[in-house]
Design a protein around this motif. Structure first.
Motif, mmCIF file in Angstrom:
data_model
loop_
_atom_site.group_PDB
_atom_site.id
_atom_site.type_symbol
_atom_site.label_atom_id
_atom_site.label_comp_id
_atom_site.label_asym_id
_atom_site.label_seq_id
_atom_site.Cartn_x
_atom_site.Cartn_y
_atom_site.Cartn_z
ATOM 1 N N GLU A 4 34.775 42.858 32.033
ATOM 2 C CA GLU A 4 35.035 42.402 33.402
ATOM 3 C C GLU A 4 34.376 41.051 33.658
ATOM 4 O O GLU A 4 34.968 40.173 34.286
ATOM 5 C CB GLU A 4 34.532 43.434 34.408
ATOM 6 C CG GLU A 4 35.369 44.689 34.454
ATOM 7 C CD GLU A 4 34.832 45.715 35.429
ATOM 8 O OE1 GLU A 4 33.952 45.372 36.244
ATOM 9 O OE2 GLU A 4 35.294 46.859 35.367
ATOM 10 N N ALA A 8 36.374 37.564 34.462
ATOM 11 C CA ALA A 8 36.083 36.763 35.660
ATOM 12 C C ALA A 8 35.722 35.329 35.287
ATOM 13 O O ALA A 8 36.203 34.373 35.904
ATOM 14 C CB ALA A 8 34.962 37.412 36.465
ATOM 15 N N SER A 11 38.806 33.418 34.050
ATOM 16 C CA SER A 11 39.745 33.103 35.125
ATOM 17 C C SER A 11 39.252 31.939 35.982
ATOM 18 O O SER A 11 40.050 31.139 36.445
ATOM 19 C CB SER A 11 40.010 34.334 35.985
ATOM 20 O OG SER A 11 38.833 34.752 36.627
ATOM 21 N N LYS A 16 43.550 31.777 35.033
ATOM 22 C CA LYS A 16 43.956 33.178 35.097
ATOM 23 C C LYS A 16 44.901 33.580 33.967
ATOM 24 O O LYS A 16 44.755 34.671 33.418
ATOM 25 C CB LYS A 16 44.566 33.473 36.470
ATOM 26 C CG LYS A 16 43.535 33.396 37.582
ATOM 27 C CD LYS A 16 44.149 33.619 38.941
ATOM 28 C CE LYS A 16 43.073 33.513 40.018
ATOM 29 N NZ LYS A 16 43.612 33.678 41.360
ATOM 30 N N ASN A 20 44.258 36.667 31.368
ATOM 31 C CA ASN A 20 45.250 37.715 31.115
ATOM 32 C C ASN A 20 45.524 37.882 29.623
ATOM 33 O O ASN A 20 45.626 39.002 29.123
ATOM 34 C CB ASN A 20 46.555 37.404 31.844
ATOM 35 C CG ASN A 20 46.472 37.634 33.331
ATOM 36 O OD1 ASN A 20 45.531 38.230 33.831
ATOM 37 N ND2 ASN A 20 47.465 37.151 34.050
ATOM 38 N N GLN A 49 43.273 45.590 35.573
ATOM 39 C CA GLN A 49 44.256 44.856 36.343
ATOM 40 C C GLN A 49 44.216 43.375 35.980
ATOM 41 O O GLN A 49 43.188 42.730 36.105
ATOM 42 C CB GLN A 49 44.001 45.014 37.844
ATOM 43 C CG GLN A 49 44.293 46.401 38.354
ATOM 44 C CD GLN A 49 45.787 46.689 38.406
ATOM 45 O OE1 GLN A 49 46.561 46.241 37.588
ATOM 46 N NE2 GLN A 49 46.179 47.454 39.384
ATOM 47 N N VAL A 50 45.356 42.866 35.513
ATOM 48 C CA VAL A 50 45.452 41.440 35.216
ATOM 49 C C VAL A 50 46.036 40.727 36.431
ATOM 50 O O VAL A 50 46.588 41.349 37.332
ATOM 51 C CB VAL A 50 46.321 41.179 33.958
ATOM 52 C CG1 VAL A 50 45.666 41.771 32.727
ATOM 53 C CG2 VAL A 50 47.715 41.710 34.134
ATOM 54 N N TYR A 51 45.901 39.410 36.438
ATOM 55 C CA TYR A 51 46.427 38.603 37.531
ATOM 56 C C TYR A 51 47.943 38.516 37.442
ATOM 57 O O TYR A 51 48.509 38.446 36.360
ATOM 58 C CB TYR A 51 45.849 37.189 37.484
ATOM 59 C CG TYR A 51 44.364 37.129 37.756
ATOM 60 C CD1 TYR A 51 43.872 37.328 39.040
ATOM 61 C CD2 TYR A 51 43.463 36.889 36.737
ATOM 62 C CE1 TYR A 51 42.513 37.274 39.291
ATOM 63 C CE2 TYR A 51 42.100 36.837 36.973
ATOM 64 C CZ TYR A 51 41.635 37.028 38.259
ATOM 65 O OH TYR A 51 40.292 36.978 38.515
ATOM 66 N N LYS A 52 48.572 38.512 38.595
ATOM 67 C CA LYS A 52 50.013 38.302 38.642
ATOM 68 C C LYS A 52 50.267 36.831 38.333
ATOM 69 O O LYS A 52 49.602 35.953 38.875
ATOM 70 C CB LYS A 52 50.539 38.653 40.031
ATOM 71 C CG LYS A 52 52.041 38.519 40.172
ATOM 72 C CD LYS A 52 52.466 39.026 41.534
ATOM 73 C CE LYS A 52 53.868 38.711 41.907
ATOM 74 N NZ LYS A 52 54.925 39.049 41.087
ATOM 75 N N GLU A 53 51.203 36.609 37.428
ATOM 76 C CA GLU A 53 51.519 35.234 37.040
ATOM 77 C C GLU A 53 52.886 34.842 37.581
ATOM 78 O O GLU A 53 53.789 35.660 37.639
ATOM 79 C CB GLU A 53 51.509 35.100 35.516
ATOM 80 C CG GLU A 53 50.141 35.326 34.914
ATOM 81 C CD GLU A 53 50.142 35.154 33.400
ATOM 82 O OE1 GLU A 53 50.809 34.217 32.910
ATOM 83 O OE2 GLU A 53 49.485 35.951 32.733
ATOM 84 N N GLU A 54 52.991 33.603 37.974
ATOM 85 C CA GLU A 54 54.265 33.095 38.458
ATOM 86 C C GLU A 54 55.011 32.449 37.298
ATOM 87 O O GLU A 54 54.421 31.718 36.499
ATOM 88 C CB GLU A 54 54.041 32.076 39.571
ATOM 89 C CG GLU A 54 53.454 32.701 40.827
ATOM 90 C CD GLU A 54 53.415 31.733 41.986
ATOM 91 O OE1 GLU A 54 54.250 30.806 42.022
ATOM 92 O OE2 GLU A 54 52.554 31.920 42.849
#
Length: 120
Positions: A4, A8, A11, A16, A20, A49-54
């Motif tokens: 974790e 952090a 990221s 981020k 991921n 939980q990974v970050y949502k990527e665009e």
């Protein structure tokens, strides 16, 4: 906790998407260690939980294309070169290219029929 903390830090300091990728790399690595008996604990990355990527669109610049083709041409095996060029020039998925059969190709019409595509 160490994962974790790493997640952090990555990221914040690098980005981020990189954080991921590290998690996506670690998850199967721990699964392998558990499966082979190298480690004896639950996978610490499961449920992480990974970050949502665009999604983004990016095209190679001409100098990048030239470098890519030069690198492909330096490869030792002709089959690998052919495979990579076929993927690049058709835009086909790796699985479709590896499943390609001669009977799927119509040389008179210059077409390739892909019988089982991922999206049907």
């Amino acid at each position: 906790l160490e994962i974790e903390k790493l997640f952090a830090e990555l990221s914040i300091n690098i980005g981020k998407p990189t954080a991921n990728r590290v998690v996506q790399f670690l998850r199967p690595m721990f699964n392998h260690g558990i499966r082979t008996g190298l480690i004896d604990c639950p996978n610490p990355v499961t449920g992480f939980q990974v970050y949502k990527e665009e999604a983004r669109t990016r095209f190679l610049e001409m100098h990048e294309i030239e470098k890519l083709f030069a690198a492909i041409n330096l490869l030792r095996y002709e089959n690998t070169k052919d495979f990579l060029y076929l993927c690049l020039f058709t835009g086909a998925r790796r699985g479709n290219v590896t499943a390609m059969r001669w009977e799927d190709i119509n040389f008179q019409r210059s077409t390739w029929h892909i019988p089982n595509t991922k999206n049907g």
